[in-house]
Scaffold this motif. Structure first.
Motif, short mmCIF file in Angstrom:
data_model
loop_
_atom_site.label_atom_id
_atom_site.label_comp_id
_atom_site.label_asym_id
_atom_site.label_seq_id
_atom_site.Cartn_x
_atom_site.Cartn_y
_atom_site.Cartn_z
N ALA A 134 0.84 -1.27 -0.01
CA ALA A 134 0.01 0.14 -0.06
C ALA A 134 0.88 1.32 -0.14
O ALA A 134 0.24 2.42 0.35
N THR A 135 2.06 1.17 -0.23
CA THR A 135 3.02 2.45 -0.42
C THR A 135 2.77 3.28 -1.22
O THR A 135 2.74 4.49 -0.94
N GLU A 136 2.16 3.15 -2.53
CA GLU A 136 1.90 4.10 -3.52
C GLU A 136 0.70 4.96 -2.87
O GLU A 136 0.82 6.09 -3.25
N PHE A 137 -0.38 4.41 -2.55
CA PHE A 137 -1.64 5.10 -2.05
C PHE A 137 -1.14 6.03 -0.82
O PHE A 137 -1.61 7.06 -0.62
N PHE A 138 -0.28 5.61 0.12
CA PHE A 138 0.13 6.47 1.03
C PHE A 138 0.97 7.55 0.77
O PHE A 138 0.77 8.61 1.50
N ASP A 139 2.03 7.35 -0.32
CA ASP A 139 2.60 8.37 -0.79
C ASP A 139 1.83 9.59 -1.29
O ASP A 139 1.94 10.60 -1.26
N GLN A 140 0.87 9.02 -2.04
CA GLN A 140 -0.19 10.04 -2.82
C GLN A 140 -0.88 10.76 -1.63
O GLN A 140 -1.09 12.01 -1.89
N VAL A 141 -1.26 10.29 -0.56
CA VAL A 141 -1.67 11.19 0.48
C VAL A 141 -0.76 12.09 1.38
O VAL A 141 -1.09 13.19 1.21
N ARG A 142 0.47 11.51 1.54
CA ARG A 142 1.55 12.28 2.17
C ARG A 142 2.24 13.49 1.40
O ARG A 142 2.64 14.50 2.00
N TRP A 143 2.03 13.10 -0.02
CA TRP A 143 2.69 14.21 -0.89
C TRP A 143 2.32 15.39 -0.80
O TRP A 143 2.69 16.59 -1.02
N SER A 144 0.71 15.52 -0.72
CA SER A 144 -0.05 16.86 -0.77
C SER A 144 0.08 17.43 0.79
O SER A 144 -0.81 16.69 1.48
N LYS A 145 0.62 18.24 1.05
CA LYS A 145 0.64 18.90 2.46
C LYS A 145 -0.36 19.90 2.58
O LYS A 145 -0.82 20.54 1.74
N SER A 146 -0.87 19.88 3.92
CA SER A 146 -1.83 21.02 4.32
C SER A 146 -1.29 22.04 4.56
O SER A 146 0.01 22.27 4.63
N GLU A 147 -1.86 23.39 4.85
CA GLU A 147 -1.46 24.65 5.08
C GLU A 147 -0.42 24.49 6.49
O GLU A 147 0.58 25.15 6.49
N GLU A 148 -0.89 23.64 7.36
CA GLU A 148 -0.39 23.64 8.66
C GLU A 148 0.92 23.04 8.33
O GLU A 148 2.10 23.39 8.86
N GLU A 149 1.07 21.72 7.54
CA GLU A 149 2.40 21.27 7.01
C GLU A 149 3.30 22.03 6.48
O GLU A 149 4.43 22.25 6.87
N LEU A 150 2.66 23.01 5.56
CA LEU A 150 3.78 23.91 4.86
C LEU A 150 4.08 24.99 5.81
O LEU A 150 5.45 25.32 5.57
N GLU A 151 3.53 25.26 6.92
CA GLU A 151 4.05 26.36 7.96
C GLU A 151 5.05 25.72 8.45
O GLU A 151 6.47 26.34 8.94
N LEU A 152 5.05 24.16 8.89
CA LEU A 152 6.09 23.48 9.59
C LEU A 152 7.43 23.25 8.70
O LEU A 152 8.79 23.47 9.14
N LEU A 153 7.12 23.13 7.47
CA LEU A 153 8.23 23.12 6.33
C LEU A 153 8.93 24.52 6.15
O LEU A 153 10.15 24.75 6.17
N ARG A 154 7.95 25.70 6.30
CA ARG A 154 8.48 27.22 6.27
C ARG A 154 9.62 27.27 7.42
O ARG A 154 10.52 27.86 7.43
N GLU A 155 9.28 26.74 8.61
CA GLU A 155 10.00 26.74 9.89
C GLU A 155 11.30 26.36 9.76
O GLU A 155 12.31 26.76 9.97
N THR A 156 11.37 24.94 9.05
CA THR A 156 12.69 24.43 8.94
C THR A 156 13.38 25.27 8.05
O THR A 156 14.65 25.31 8.03
N ALA A 157 12.76 25.70 6.95
CA ALA A 157 13.78 26.46 5.88
C ALA A 157 14.19 27.95 6.54
O ALA A 157 15.24 28.08 6.05
#
Length: 368
Positions: A134-157
């Motif tokens: 089930a790796t492929e459909f799991f990847d499809q879910v996690r690839w599209s980040k929510s706005e909350e996740e994007l904020e966490l990525l901006r924090e790392t950047a």
């Protein structure tokens, strides 16, 4: 977290799965599945999560210490442990049986990276279950980040931006690269980073291929490529790659830098929802060849709670880009009849209007 469970269960329902087993190991690039659904970063060995369709998820970790640590941060409240792999798998097998899933179909995320003996034991002890990857459909879910996740990525950047600015403060001729990297590591650790990869290339002339930092005392007239990838305190990764000159930049290298920057720009402009990954690569390869340059085949990767997010930016990747994807582009270009080359890179969030750079540090020739 409920959004993630809802998206995964929707995919599970479509695939007629009664449950999902997620496998991870404590190694960058392979640890994200458990972290994604539990918020717990494995400290050693490996772990599993069982996500049933109709009941609460269960986290399985190796050892009482990890169980104690997981309880402090995990969204999952049912956490089980054992000192031995068999014991941890025994707990997982018992949970599957207690949930009456023995005659069902269960998906496994990261099935191809599971230890052979783990998969063998599951198959033997749960022989009436149909297991599927089930790796492929799991990847499809996690690839599209929510706005909350994007904020966490901006924090790392933002943390990485600070690391690069630290370099500009201390880098000068006569300084050893190990001293520079030591200061960068201190900055990263102080800001909550505990996983990082630092690579570089240096000298008056080089191919631009990145390697490990080493004892090297910088001299006037040299050039330096600095790359840092790090997992921020939230668990999300980002990367940046910049070019530095010790004194006035060599004219040929400046031209090479400008060409590489244009190749990167062509790729960034193609990061749009609906475009296939392969078409981004084709655009960048064409841009490099137009300028008479060779270009590497592996041009980038995804980013998320896993280093690379199991998404390679290569010409054979048929996946479509979706809004919310986070992609690092780091093209390596080289003069065809010379050893001179360069790598530049940044991490971008895909929006409906185009790509957003997560870094606020401009891509330019920095002179020290």
């Amino acid at each position: 977290m409920q959004r993630r469970f809802a998206l995964l269960r929707s995919r599970m329902k479509s695939a007629s799965l009664a449950g999902l087993i997620l496998f991870s190991q404590a190694q960058p690039g392979y640890s994200g599945a458990v972290l994604y659904v539990s918020r717990y970063r494995l400290t050693t060995r490996r772990g599993y999560v069982l996500l049933p369709m109709d009941s609460e998820p269960i986290l399985f970790v190796a050892g009482e210490t990890q169980k104690v640590n997981a309880r402090k941060v995990s969204f999952i409240t049912d956490i089980r442990s054992s000192q031995k792999s068999w014991g941890m798998l025994g707990e997982l097998i018992s949970a599957v049986k207690n949930l009456n899933l023995e005659k069902s179909k269960i998906g496994i995320v990261n099935m191809n990276t599971m230890p052979y003996n783990d998969l063998k034991l599951l198959s033997e002890e749960l022989s009436t279950i149909t297991f599927c990857d089930a790796t492929e459909f799991f990847d499809q879910v996690r690839w599209s980040k929510s706005e909350e996740e994007l904020e966490l990525l901006r924090e790392t950047a933002k943390i990485l931006d600070g690391a690069f600015l630290k370099i500009l403060d201390i880098l000068k001729a006569g300084v050893d690269e190990r001293e520079v990297v030591g200061e960068v590591v201190k900055h990263l650790v102080r800001n909550g980073v505990d996983e990082m990869i630092i690579l570089s290339a240096k000298g008056p002339s080089f191919s631009g291929h990145l390697g490990r930092p080493e004892h090297h005392r910088f001299s006037p007239g040299e050039h330096y490529i600095f790359s840092v990838e790090a997992q921020g305190p939230s668990g999300y990764w980002s990367q940046m790659v910049r070019f530095i000159s010790f004194g006035p930049c060599d004219e040929e290298y400046r031209d090479l830098f400008l060409a590489a920057k244009e190749v990167l720009r062509e790729g960034v402009e193609t990061l749009l929802p609906g475009v296939r990954i392969r078409d981004v690569v084709k655009k960048m390869v064409h841009a490099a060849h137009q300028r008479g340059l060779k270009i590497g085949e592996w041009i980038g990767h995804g980013m998320g709670v896993d280093l690379g997010d199991n998404l390679d930016v290569v010409i054979t990747n048929e996946n479509e880009i979706t809004e919310g994807m986070v992609i690092t582009l780091h093209p390596h270009v080289q003069l065809p009849k010379s050893e001179k080359g360069i790598t530049l890179g940044d991490t971008f969030a895909v929006t409906s209007k185009g790509a957003e750079s997560l870094s606020s540090v401009e891509i330019e020739v920095y002179t020290v």
